[in-house]
Design a protein around this motif. Structure first.
Motif: not given
Length: 432
Positions: A274-282, A400-401, A406-413
């Motif tokens: 699984x790959x998570x891309x984060x947005x840039x900071x403001x 982040x956890x 909440x949104x991508x529980x399958x990413x955590x195993x």
């Protein structure tokens, strides 16, 4: 043995100096079996990547794929070994075979590496030009070498030289230091599944930006026969932090650089990753939080930022400026690049991993901190007024956890039902 250790350190110091001119040298220097893992902590070693249980066996490293072995050797370095007579298989196989183990890796910049300059490094002269040198990564390496040469015995202080002023063992992604109290994605993944012990890689590099992804993937020690990974792509500001607005990474450049890096990653990462891309900071957060605060130099951060601008020593001229219009334009580009990252996550398809996007929750961290009645400035590094503090890293990890759960529980195993058995039989599994 002491002579050999000193010799290795001297050789490493020379090589580290050479590395200043060669960005690609960001792999463990003390790595006899050349598997990109080390049992030494410095020089991109075990604080950056899980500790190698043997530096003389290239088939033995954190995250090595599960195979039918007799358990006599802990090939994936997670502290689980031996044979179960009742199960008729190795302890590794029966405790971990259905656990969907996956290691944590982060590709990113100095923020991902938990960059931190101790206040003791502020020049005694309090001269702004001397201070500007402190914010230059190459200069930091030089003064760190000078400090090291003045030490006669090993002390308990963090060795800034061998970690490039980074503290990856306190990063929100890969931290494991006791004082972070388990607040990192890696530690949470380890608690969820003890078979993940030591399976982490922090490949972040100071000054890195989106175009660095393809190089950092090249330094990623993984292949398709190894365990899957939970990977983060987190370049949160250097594509914006330029000398002038016209130099910022464009939308088209950013898209190509991220896609090129992910394509290379797809060729080497294990299926099911699984790959998570984060947005840039403001980055306006920095000015808004710090500008009227007093810097250790004895002036406000606004005065420090503007003086650094005048002598071209400002680490982020597009955000650390009193020019509100420039700050707004920089943040507008950051938002555009984040939109590209979101679009990539929604539309790009890869063979060996699924992609998700999350906003970097720095604003949420600030609100959380405010609600606790605490000073927001504690979330920004004191010396440079630029990077997230180690306190912020712990909050980012928590947020982040929560987002992933909440949104991508399958990413955590799944939760490993054998965790208590692993703890009972193997304790802390050799530690870190």
């Amino acid at each position: 043995m002491r002579f050999l250790s000193i010799l290795l350190i001297l050789l490493a110091t020379l090589s580290f100096s050479f590395a200043d001119d060669n960005e690609s040298i960001h792999v463990p220097l003390m790595d006899l079996d050349e598997d990109y893992f080390s049992n030494e902590y410095g020089f991109r070693g075990a604080n950056w990547r899980g500790k190698d249980a043997s530096d003389l066996d290239a088939d033995m490293y954190p995250g090595a794929g599960e195979q039918e072995r007799d358990g006599s050797v802990d090939y994936n370095c997670n502290g689980i070994s031996g044979w179960s007579k009742t199960k008729g298989k190795s302890n590794e196989n029966w405790l971990c075979e259905r656990a969907q183990s996956r290691g944590v890796v982060i590709f990113g910049d100095s923020a991902a590496a938990a960059f931190h300059i101790p206040e003791s490094f502020i020049p005694k002269s309090r001269n702004i030009e001397d201070f500007a040198k402190l914010l230059n990564y190459d200069h930091l390496r030089k003064i760190a070498q000078q400090r090291r040469s003045q030490r006669h015995d090993r002390d308990d202080d963090f060795d800034v030289l061998v970690h490039e002023f980074d503290w990856p063992h306190k990063s929100w992604a890969t931290g494991f230091s006791e004082d972070i109290n388990g607040e990192s994605i890696y530690m949470k993944m380890r608690d969820r599944n003890r078979c993940n012990h030591r399976d982490f890689q922090n490949l972040a590099v100071n000054g890195a930006k989106a175009k660095s992804l393809i190089e950092q993937v090249g330094n990623f020690s993984r292949d398709k026969s190894d365990k899957p990974s939970l990977a983060f792509v987190a370049y949160i500001g250097n594509d914006i932090c330029k000398k002038k607005l016209e130099d910022m990474t464009t939308v088209d450049q950013y898209r190509k650089q991220i896609i090129d890096g992910l394509t290379k990653l797809d060729a080497k990462i294990a299926p099911g990753s699984k790959v998570v891309i984060t947005g840039l900071v403001d980055g306006r957060i920095l000015w808004d939080t710090m500008h009227d605060r007093m810097h250790p130099l004895g002036m406000t951060y606004a005065e420090v930022y503007d003086l650094l601008w005048d002598i071209k020593g400002n680490p982020c001229r597009t955000w650390l400026t009193s020019d509100a219009s420039m700050r707004d334009k920089a943040s507008a580009r950051a938002a555009e690049l984040s939109e590209v990252a979101l679009d990539i996550a929604k539309t790009a398809k890869f063979n060996n991993f699924e992609v998700a996007y999350i906003d970097l929750p720095m604003k949420d961290a600030i609100e959380d901190w405010k609600n606790q009645g605490k000073d927001v400035a504690e979330l920004i590094e004191v010396v440079d007024g630029f990077h997230p503090s180690h306190t912020a890293h712990r909050l980012l990890s928590k947020l982040i956890w929560e987002k992933l759960s909440t949104e991508y529980p399958g990413f955590l195993g799944p939760l490993n039902p054998n965790n208590q058995m692993i703890k009972k039989n193997f304790g802390e599994q050799g530690g870190h």
